[in-house]
Design an enzyme around this catalytic site. Structure first.
Site, PDB file in Angstrom:
ATOM      1  N   LYS A  15      -1.436   2.079 -11.961  1.00  0.00           N
ATOM      2  CA  LYS A  15      -2.648   1.433 -12.424  1.00  0.00           C
ATOM      3  C   LYS A  15      -3.719   2.402 -12.376  1.00  0.00           C
ATOM      4  O   LYS A  15      -4.649   2.494 -13.404  1.00  0.00           O
ATOM      5  CB  LYS A  15      -2.718   0.326 -11.541  1.00  0.00           C
ATOM      6  CG  LYS A  15      -4.181  -0.400 -11.446  1.00  0.00           C
ATOM      7  CD  LYS A  15      -3.777  -1.489 -10.344  1.00  0.00           C
ATOM      8  CE  LYS A  15      -3.716  -0.953  -8.919  1.00  0.00           C
ATOM      9  NZ  LYS A  15      -4.913  -0.733  -8.258  1.00  0.00           N
ATOM     10  N   ARG A  90      -8.504  -8.097  -3.978  1.00  0.00           N
ATOM     11  CA  ARG A  90      -7.203  -8.130  -3.653  1.00  0.00           C
ATOM     12  C   ARG A  90      -6.923  -9.403  -3.343  1.00  0.00           C
ATOM     13  O   ARG A  90      -5.567  -9.966  -3.036  1.00  0.00           O
ATOM     14  CB  ARG A  90      -6.720  -7.315  -2.832  1.00  0.00           C
ATOM     15  CG  ARG A  90      -7.061  -5.737  -2.944  1.00  0.00           C
ATOM     16  CD  ARG A  90      -6.521  -4.737  -1.575  1.00  0.00           C
ATOM     17  NE  ARG A  90      -6.975  -3.438  -1.642  1.00  0.00           N
ATOM     18  CZ  ARG A  90      -6.279  -2.629  -2.226  1.00  0.00           C
ATOM     19  NH1 ARG A  90      -4.852  -2.946  -2.714  1.00  0.00           N
ATOM     20  NH2 ARG A  90      -6.555  -1.352  -2.373  1.00  0.00           N
ATOM     21  N   ARG A 124       9.615   9.913  -6.533  1.00  0.00           N
ATOM     22  CA  ARG A 124       8.225  10.754  -6.552  1.00  0.00           C
ATOM     23  C   ARG A 124       8.398  12.036  -5.412  1.00  0.00           C
ATOM     24  O   ARG A 124       8.891  11.861  -4.431  1.00  0.00           O
ATOM     25  CB  ARG A 124       7.307  10.043  -6.085  1.00  0.00           C
ATOM     26  CG  ARG A 124       6.027  10.589  -6.367  1.00  0.00           C
ATOM     27  CD  ARG A 124       4.800   9.561  -5.823  1.00  0.00           C
ATOM     28  NE  ARG A 124       4.347   8.611  -6.630  1.00  0.00           N
ATOM     29  CZ  ARG A 124       3.773   7.411  -6.219  1.00  0.00           C
ATOM     30  NH1 ARG A 124       3.373   7.272  -4.739  1.00  0.00           N
ATOM     31  NH2 ARG A 124       3.359   6.425  -6.930  1.00  0.00           N
ATOM     32  N   ARG A 167       7.120  11.675   0.406  1.00  0.00           N
ATOM     33  CA  ARG A 167       6.372  10.922   1.367  1.00  0.00           C
ATOM     34  C   ARG A 167       7.295   9.895   2.113  1.00  0.00           C
ATOM     35  O   ARG A 167       8.158   9.353   1.306  1.00  0.00           O
ATOM     36  CB  ARG A 167       5.141  10.223   0.837  1.00  0.00           C
ATOM     37  CG  ARG A 167       4.318  11.380   0.128  1.00  0.00           C
ATOM     38  CD  ARG A 167       2.917  11.110  -0.012  1.00  0.00           C
ATOM     39  NE  ARG A 167       3.079   9.504  -0.664  1.00  0.00           N
ATOM     40  CZ  ARG A 167       2.269   8.529  -0.730  1.00  0.00           C
ATOM     41  NH1 ARG A 167       0.978   8.836  -0.359  1.00  0.00           N
ATOM     42  NH2 ARG A 167       2.567   7.398  -1.468  1.00  0.00           N
ATOM     43  N   ARG A 178       6.146  -2.610   0.781  1.00  0.00           N
ATOM     44  CA  ARG A 178       5.029  -2.526   0.154  1.00  0.00           C
ATOM     45  C   ARG A 178       4.839  -3.456  -1.091  1.00  0.00           C
ATOM     46  O   ARG A 178       3.852  -4.226  -1.259  1.00  0.00           O
ATOM     47  CB  ARG A 178       4.601  -1.041  -0.294  1.00  0.00           C
ATOM     48  CG  ARG A 178       4.274   0.085   0.871  1.00  0.00           C
ATOM     49  CD  ARG A 178       4.328   1.302   0.357  1.00  0.00           C
ATOM     50  NE  ARG A 178       3.268   1.479  -0.563  1.00  0.00           N
ATOM     51  CZ  ARG A 178       3.150   2.685  -1.412  1.00  0.00           C
ATOM     52  NH1 ARG A 178       4.048   3.409  -1.450  1.00  0.00           N
ATOM     53  NH2 ARG A 178       2.315   2.992  -2.317  1.00  0.00           N
TER      54      ARG A 178
END
Ligand SMILES: [Zn+2]
Length: 224
Positions: A15, A90, A124, A167, A178
């Protein structure tokens, strides 16, 4: 023509990348709430100092203050033609508060199937030294084609030779948590904008080079 847009999307969908590339092509700023908070604090304004005080004491900045900071930012010269909001709202109360400050022309709801997001984020890799990003996932299924972004030498950064690592936030279990939190918090917001008939559902089928022009076209059709 005013182009006042909101971008919604789960973590890992890209995004921020889409918003930061579509904004300049439309001649409007990409406004990320994280960035404007940092800028407001740095400016040393009365409002900035209040925000800093709250953050330093580990408190949550109230919706009222977020709206105040945002209103100030939206009133700046570069946002006269419009803006892309990223990271706000949000929740429903935030969306209602935003409606009290400005009118949104369209909401770009960028989403991908859950399994693809998990695969993408958990692949990632980040350079420990310079923060450069890589992605080792090669996704090509269900009409979605996202090639990997591999370093030239495995495990090493192209730019500085630093070590690439994953990470903790990008590990599969954390990503799933998440995503669940995002769905819970944001699905009412998606219905809220769908009911107002300003929601645009968008599913990326390739990388940003191919998708950004499509997003820009869609947004042009929805400016007023
Ligand atoms: Zn590096």
């Amino acid at each position: 023509m005013t182009m006042q847009f909101v971008f919604l999307g789960p973590p890992g969908v890209g995004k921020g990348t889409y918003a930061s590339r579509a904004g300049p092509q439309l001649g409007i700023p990409h406004i990320s709430t994280g960035d404007i908070f940092r800028a407001e604090v740095k400016s040393g304004s009365e409002l900035g100092n209040r925000v800093k005080g709250i953050m330093d004491s580990g408190g949550l900045v109230s919706d009222k203050i977020v709206i105040e900071v945002l209103k100030k930012r939206l009133g700046q010269e570069d946002a006269r033609k419009g803006f892309i909001l990223d990271g706000f709202p949000r929740t429903i109360p935030q969306a209602e508060a935003l409606d009290g400050v400005t009118s949104i022309n369209a909401v770009m709801n960028i989403d991908l199937p859950e399994d693809i997001i998990v695969e993408k984020i958990s692949a990632r890799r980040i350079c420990r030294n310079c923060g450069d990003l890589y992605n080792v996932a090669d996704i090509n299924r269900n009409g979605i084609r996202m090639p990997p972004m591999l370093p030239k030498v495995e495990g090493k950064c192209d730019k500085c030779g630093g070590e690439l690592y994953q990470r903790d936030d990008d590990k599969v279990d954390v990503v799933k948590e998440r995503l669940e939190a995002y769905r819970k918090q944001t699905s009412p917001l998606i219905d809220y904008y769908r009911d107002k008939r300003i929601l645009i559902d968008f599913r990326p089928t390739a990388g940003p080079d191919e998708m950004v022009p499509k997003i820009v076209e869609l947004l042009k059709q929805h400016g007023l």
